[in-house]
Design a protein around this motif. Structure first.
Motif, PDB file in Angstrom:
ATOM      1  N   LEU A   1      17.460  -1.457   5.910  1.00  0.00           N
ATOM      2  CA  LEU A   1      16.547  -2.608   5.876  1.00  0.00           C
ATOM      3  C   LEU A   1      15.093  -2.143   5.932  1.00  0.00           C
ATOM      4  O   LEU A   1      14.275  -2.565   5.110  1.00  0.00           O
ATOM      5  CB  LEU A   1      16.853  -3.561   7.036  1.00  0.00           C
ATOM      6  CG  LEU A   1      15.945  -4.789   7.132  1.00  0.00           C
ATOM      7  CD1 LEU A   1      16.146  -5.709   5.924  1.00  0.00           C
ATOM      8  CD2 LEU A   1      16.206  -5.560   8.414  1.00  0.00           C
ATOM      9  N   SER A   2      14.775  -1.263   6.898  1.00  0.00           N
ATOM     10  CA  SER A   2      13.381  -0.808   7.011  1.00  0.00           C
ATOM     11  C   SER A   2      12.963  -0.009   5.775  1.00  0.00           C
ATOM     12  O   SER A   2      11.815  -0.086   5.337  1.00  0.00           O
ATOM     13  CB  SER A   2      13.159   0.005   8.293  1.00  0.00           C
ATOM     14  OG  SER A   2      14.111   1.019   8.411  1.00  0.00           O
ATOM     15  N   HIS A   3      13.915   0.732   5.172  1.00  0.00           N
ATOM     16  CA  HIS A   3      13.614   1.481   3.949  1.00  0.00           C
ATOM     17  C   HIS A   3      13.267   0.521   2.804  1.00  0.00           C
ATOM     18  O   HIS A   3      12.266   0.722   2.100  1.00  0.00           O
ATOM     19  CB  HIS A   3      14.814   2.350   3.560  1.00  0.00           C
ATOM     20  CG  HIS A   3      14.622   3.107   2.277  1.00  0.00           C
ATOM     21  ND1 HIS A   3      13.850   4.255   2.206  1.00  0.00           N
ATOM     22  CD2 HIS A   3      15.070   2.865   1.010  1.00  0.00           C
ATOM     23  CE1 HIS A   3      13.849   4.679   0.946  1.00  0.00           C
ATOM     24  NE2 HIS A   3      14.575   3.859   0.213  1.00  0.00           N
ATOM     25  N   THR A   4      14.080  -0.516   2.631  1.00  0.00           N
ATOM     26  CA  THR A   4      13.805  -1.471   1.536  1.00  0.00           C
ATOM     27  C   THR A   4      12.514  -2.234   1.799  1.00  0.00           C
ATOM     28  O   THR A   4      11.756  -2.527   0.872  1.00  0.00           O
ATOM     29  CB  THR A   4      14.976  -2.468   1.329  1.00  0.00           C
ATOM     30  OG1 THR A   4      15.380  -2.983   2.597  1.00  0.00           O
ATOM     31  CG2 THR A   4      16.153  -1.830   0.658  1.00  0.00           C
ATOM     32  N   GLU A   5      12.228  -2.551   3.084  1.00  0.00           N
ATOM     33  CA  GLU A   5      10.970  -3.229   3.411  1.00  0.00           C
ATOM     34  C   GLU A   5       9.773  -2.343   3.028  1.00  0.00           C
ATOM     35  O   GLU A   5       8.752  -2.838   2.551  1.00  0.00           O
ATOM     36  CB  GLU A   5      10.919  -3.548   4.915  1.00  0.00           C
ATOM     37  CG  GLU A   5      11.785  -4.738   5.304  1.00  0.00           C
ATOM     38  CD  GLU A   5      11.891  -4.938   6.817  1.00  0.00           C
ATOM     39  OE1 GLU A   5      12.336  -6.023   7.221  1.00  0.00           O
ATOM     40  OE2 GLU A   5      11.563  -4.019   7.582  1.00  0.00           O
ATOM     41  N   ASP A   6       9.934  -1.016   3.224  1.00  0.00           N
ATOM     42  CA  ASP A   6       8.851  -0.070   2.906  1.00  0.00           C
ATOM     43  C   ASP A   6       8.638   0.090   1.403  1.00  0.00           C
ATOM     44  O   ASP A   6       7.505   0.106   0.927  1.00  0.00           O
ATOM     45  CB  ASP A   6       9.162   1.326   3.493  1.00  0.00           C
ATOM     46  CG  ASP A   6       8.934   1.367   4.998  1.00  0.00           C
ATOM     47  OD1 ASP A   6       8.295   0.442   5.514  1.00  0.00           O
ATOM     48  OD2 ASP A   6       9.423   2.323   5.644  1.00  0.00           O
ATOM     49  N   VAL A   7       9.744   0.258   0.675  1.00  0.00           N
ATOM     50  CA  VAL A   7       9.614   0.634  -0.750  1.00  0.00           C
ATOM     51  C   VAL A   7       9.678  -0.526  -1.740  1.00  0.00           C
ATOM     52  O   VAL A   7       9.258  -0.378  -2.884  1.00  0.00           O
ATOM     53  CB  VAL A   7      10.687   1.693  -1.150  1.00  0.00           C
ATOM     54  CG1 VAL A   7      10.607   2.918  -0.264  1.00  0.00           C
ATOM     55  CG2 VAL A   7      12.103   1.100  -1.127  1.00  0.00           C
ATOM     56  N   ALA A   8      10.205  -1.673  -1.314  1.00  0.00           N
ATOM     57  CA  ALA A   8      10.449  -2.781  -2.260  1.00  0.00           C
ATOM     58  C   ALA A   8       9.215  -3.136  -3.085  1.00  0.00           C
ATOM     59  O   ALA A   8       9.246  -3.060  -4.318  1.00  0.00           O
ATOM     60  CB  ALA A   8      10.971  -4.002  -1.518  1.00  0.00           C
ATOM     61  N   HIS A   9       8.127  -3.508  -2.416  1.00  0.00           N
ATOM     62  CA  HIS A   9       6.942  -3.986  -3.150  1.00  0.00           C
ATOM     63  C   HIS A   9       6.325  -2.887  -4.007  1.00  0.00           C
ATOM     64  O   HIS A   9       5.855  -3.131  -5.111  1.00  0.00           O
ATOM     65  CB  HIS A   9       5.926  -4.570  -2.170  1.00  0.00           C
ATOM     66  CG  HIS A   9       6.428  -5.803  -1.481  1.00  0.00           C
ATOM     67  ND1 HIS A   9       6.876  -6.911  -2.180  1.00  0.00           N
ATOM     68  CD2 HIS A   9       6.587  -6.090  -0.169  1.00  0.00           C
ATOM     69  CE1 HIS A   9       7.276  -7.834  -1.327  1.00  0.00           C
ATOM     70  NE2 HIS A   9       7.125  -7.356  -0.094  1.00  0.00           N
ATOM     71  N   LYS A  10       6.367  -1.638  -3.485  1.00  0.00           N
ATOM     72  CA  LYS A  10       5.833  -0.497  -4.226  1.00  0.00           C
ATOM     73  C   LYS A  10       6.611  -0.305  -5.537  1.00  0.00           C
ATOM     74  O   LYS A  10       6.041  -0.155  -6.615  1.00  0.00           O
ATOM     75  CB  LYS A  10       5.963   0.761  -3.348  1.00  0.00           C
ATOM     76  CG  LYS A  10       4.874   1.823  -3.590  1.00  0.00           C
ATOM     77  CD  LYS A  10       5.147   3.089  -2.776  1.00  0.00           C
ATOM     78  CE  LYS A  10       5.113   2.805  -1.269  1.00  0.00           C
ATOM     79  NZ  LYS A  10       5.571   3.968  -0.469  1.00  0.00           N
ATOM     80  N   MET A  11       7.948  -0.304  -5.425  1.00  0.00           N
ATOM     81  CA  MET A  11       8.799  -0.084  -6.606  1.00  0.00           C
ATOM     82  C   MET A  11       8.717  -1.244  -7.590  1.00  0.00           C
ATOM     83  O   MET A  11       8.747  -1.049  -8.797  1.00  0.00           O
ATOM     84  CB  MET A  11      10.258   0.135  -6.165  1.00  0.00           C
ATOM     85  CG  MET A  11      10.467   1.441  -5.402  1.00  0.00           C
ATOM     86  SD  MET A  11      12.173   1.686  -4.926  1.00  0.00           S
ATOM     87  CE  MET A  11      12.874   2.341  -6.426  1.00  0.00           C
ATOM     88  N   LEU A  12       8.618  -2.461  -7.054  1.00  0.00           N
ATOM     89  CA  LEU A  12       8.545  -3.640  -7.934  1.00  0.00           C
ATOM     90  C   LEU A  12       7.217  -3.671  -8.680  1.00  0.00           C
ATOM     91  O   LEU A  12       7.188  -3.939  -9.883  1.00  0.00           O
ATOM     92  CB  LEU A  12       8.738  -4.925  -7.116  1.00  0.00           C
ATOM     93  CG  LEU A  12      10.124  -5.141  -6.508  1.00  0.00           C
ATOM     94  CD1 LEU A  12      10.128  -6.333  -5.575  1.00  0.00           C
ATOM     95  CD2 LEU A  12      11.183  -5.331  -7.598  1.00  0.00           C
TER      96      LEU A  12
END
Length: 290
Positions: A208-219
């Motif tokens: 969860l914390s990984h996706t919170e960190d990278v989600a917006h960057k990757m999108l």
């Protein structure tokens, strides 16, 4: 023939069911839905339950075509769950039992899920994967009691999905998990995410914390789409759950798997579990959203 009226309000759903000797006569419910990006607070959820519980009770009696005098027993969810919603529903259940002069029975939420699953699917002695917003456990019946063989060591899988939905501002109507499941069907690129299985236990806070960190960057960089992230999250979470379920089956010598809880309605999870069961010559039983 015993007719039992049951109240359930441990989270954001309020439901009143009537069961006669294992046959479900009625099962109306209401869901408290919050705006995208928000969870449901205990006090607001309790207020929602109080506002519609009598209407749902009336609906249940009408649907089952029964009068109060025909009810033999009143049951209610005693816990575990969210304190304020549980309390608001328990008060109504106790009041109804006193007014109608019926015995009152407090039910363990987790055992309720398992026994309901066994009842409607016909599973005899399954290894149970119980996955919901508040629970993630692999359970089996051994020596006259349910025993937990593996569980989450931090947050539940449903909670992980809900909080991921908040990151992407996915709608809560009808539920975040359902909307993630639909979006995942359109995902094409698999994004590598942390996979944490520790013996018989799983951990979801890291993913969860990984996706919170990278989600917006990757999108924003166009590396992946929201659908790709939904697909990748589901595949990773469910692979972890299938792994610990298979390990528990091997330990218990079990030939049946039963999936219960809200997340258990996910057809992709059922599909992955079915593939594992086929390889072991075992049988899968699963509940639906009802």
């Amino acid at each position: 023939m015993t007719i039992v009226l049951g109240f359930e309000g441990s989270a954001n759903k309020i439901g009143v069911g009537i069961v006669q000797d294992g046959k479900v006569l009625s099962n109306p419910r209401r869901t408290y839905i919050t705006p995208p990006g928000q969870g449901f607070l205990p006090s607001d959820t309790a207020r929602h339950h109080r506002s519609c519980i009598l209407e749902v009770l009336k609906e249940a009696l009408e649907e089952a075509n029964l009068q109060a005098r025909e009810i033999d027993c009143v049951a209610y969810t005693k816990g575990p769950g969210m304190g304020a919603p549980l309390l608001s529903v328990a008060i109504v259940a106790r009041t109804v039992a006193q007014l109608w002069k019926k015995p009152l029975l407090g039910v363990n939420h987790c055992i309720g899920h398992i026994e309901m699953g066994r009842l409607i699917t016909g599973a005899v002695n399954p290894t149970v994967l119980y996955v919901s917003g508040g629970n993630t456990q692999v359970i089996a019946y051994s020596e006259h009691r349910y025993r937990i063989f593996g569980e989450t060591i931090d947050i539940a899988v449903g909670n992980c999905l809900d909080r991921f939905a908040r990151v992407l501002k996915i709608s809560n109507d009808p539920s975040p998990g359902y909307n993630i499941e639909q979006m995942a069907k359109k995902g094409k690129t698999f994004v590598e995410l942390p996979y944490t299985v520790k013996g018989m236990d799983v951990s979801f806070s890291g993913i969860l914390s990984h996706t919170e960190d990278v989600a917006h960057k990757m999108l924003s960089s166009g590396e992946c789409t929201p659908e790709d992230l939904c697909f990748s999250l589901q595949e990773t979470l469910f692979s972890m759950l299938v792994e610990i379920t298979e390990r528990a089956m091997a330990h218990c010598g079990s030939q049946e798997v039963l999936i219960v809880g809200g997340v258990g309605c996910n057809l992709r999870l059922q599909e992955m579990m079915e593939a594992m069961c086929k390889e072991r010559g075992a049988k899968l039983f699963a509940t639906d959203e009802r």
